[in-house]
Design an enzyme around this catalytic site. Structure first.
Site, PDB file in Angstrom:
ATOM      1  N   CYS A  95      15.887 100.181   3.918  1.00 55.71           N
ATOM      2  CA  CYS A  95      16.564  98.898   3.780  1.00 55.71           C
ATOM      3  C   CYS A  95      15.692  97.756   4.246  1.00 55.71           C
ATOM      4  CB  CYS A  95      17.892  98.910   4.560  1.00 55.71           C
ATOM      5  SG  CYS A  95      17.655  98.802   6.330  1.00 55.71           S
ATOM      6  N   VAL A 138      31.796  74.773  18.621  1.00 50.83           N
ATOM      7  CA  VAL A 138      32.406  74.287  19.856  1.00 50.83           C
ATOM      8  C   VAL A 138      31.947  72.858  20.124  1.00 50.83           C
ATOM      9  CG1 VAL A 138      32.570  74.610  22.343  1.00 50.83           C
ATOM     10  CG2 VAL A 138      32.602  76.594  20.818  1.00 50.83           C
ATOM     11  N   LYS A 153      33.411  69.146  22.464  1.00 49.22           N
ATOM     12  CA  LYS A 153      34.132  68.867  23.703  1.00 49.22           C
ATOM     13  C   LYS A 153      35.638  68.824  23.506  1.00 49.22           C
ATOM     14  CE  LYS A 153      30.221  66.493  25.834  1.00 49.22           C
ATOM     15  NZ  LYS A 153      29.666  65.219  26.358  1.00 49.22           N
ATOM     16  N   ARG A 160      37.187  70.071  20.356  1.00 47.49           N
ATOM     17  CA  ARG A 160      37.633  70.926  19.255  1.00 47.49           C
ATOM     18  C   ARG A 160      36.707  72.129  19.127  1.00 47.49           C
ATOM     19  NH1 ARG A 160      34.370  69.794  14.719  1.00 47.49           N
ATOM     20  NH2 ARG A 160      33.176  67.854  14.915  1.00 47.49           N
TER      21      ARG A 160
END
Length: 276
Positions: free
Chosen positions: A117, A255, A257, A259
């Site tokens: 692979c 992420v 401050k 939301r």
């Protein structure tokens, strides 16, 4: 082509003259650049892998890599770590328990010559996606913890503030206070450094916050060492989300401050919006 040689001792930064050009004209300045050094992990005299790293907290990296990659199951199975600086880079010599070293040699023997692979020499895609167990279910964050952790991380990245070019991984308490930060030019290495430091300290419950995106490899490392929540400043990949869901890990991404997105097992994080 000439070989790159490093000064002794190898420092995390080095000065560089740069000409900065803008609409106001050109000016010469002195910048600090992050040093990127080849670091070889050598187990019981057997060279296993070479990574490009920032030359700091390398004992933490050696231990964290060994734990997150399943080379050892606990830190007591590493008897010693020795740092040896060479002209072309750094060697980390680890002395493993004999059973762990035998298992490592067998794993290397099974991978030799396999290129099916094209990933790490494994034979199949099924072998590339390594299974992990389920993480614990004890962590509960305080409201606003992710936002607080992000704000503290932004002020705790010493190397990034000097050079603008390193990633960070932080261990954060359930209330979001940052307990420790590790930095590196590589996001995987920064996280391994944090994992190694955590294995040697009594930091208690908490979660990991990364300055990067959340890839499959980073989620796998977190789950492999029992971290219940991984938060990332950037996006997750689809495979990272699948692994987080399967392992019981909470994955937070994008992420900010005030939301963030919860992509798996959101019960560890309060539903209320962060308060500021």
């Amino acid at each position: 082509m000439s070989d790159v040689q490093f000064d002794t001792p190898i420092l995390p930064t080095r000065p560089c003259r740069v000409r900065r050009v803008s609409a106001d004209g050109a000016r010469d300045h002195e910048d600090l650049l992050a040093t990127e050094v080849p670091v070889a992990l050598v187990f019981n005299g057997l060279s296993h892998v070479v990574m490009m790293c920032s030359p700091l907290d390398l004992d933490d990296f050696a231990l964290g890599f060994s734990l997150s990659e399943g080379i050892v199951g606990r830190r007591e199975e590493i008897f010693s770590i020795e740092t040896v600086e060479r002209a072309a880079g750094i060697e980390l010599h680890l002395e493993l328990a004999s059973a762990r070293f035998s298992a490592l040699k067998e794993r290397r023997r099974q991978l030799t010559g396999r290129t099916g692979c094209g990933l790490c020499g494994v034979e199949s895609l099924q072998q590339a996606i390594r299974p992990v167990g389920h993480v614990g279910q004890t962590l509960q964050l305080a409201p606003g913890a992710l936002g607080r952790a992000l704000a503290e991380l932004e002020t705790g990245q010493t190397l990034a503030m000097e050079t603008g070019c390193t990633h960070a991984a932080a261990w954060c308490a359930p209330d979001g206070s940052v307990v420790a930060v590790r930095e590196d030019v590589g996001r995987h290495v920064a996280f391994d450094k944090l994992i190694g430091a955590r294995a040697q300290a009594d930091w208690g419950a908490g979660f990991a916050l990364l300055s990067s995106r959340a890839s499959y490899e980073l989620v796998h490392k977190a789950a492999a060492v029992g971290i219940e929540l991984l938060a990332a400043m950037s996006a997750p990949t689809a495979l990272a989300v699948e692994l987080a869901q399967a392992s019981g890990l909470t994955l937070a991404a994008f992420v900010r401050k005030q939301r963030y997105g919860l992509y798996s097992h959101p019960a560890r994080v309060p539903d209320s919006a962060p308060q500021h």
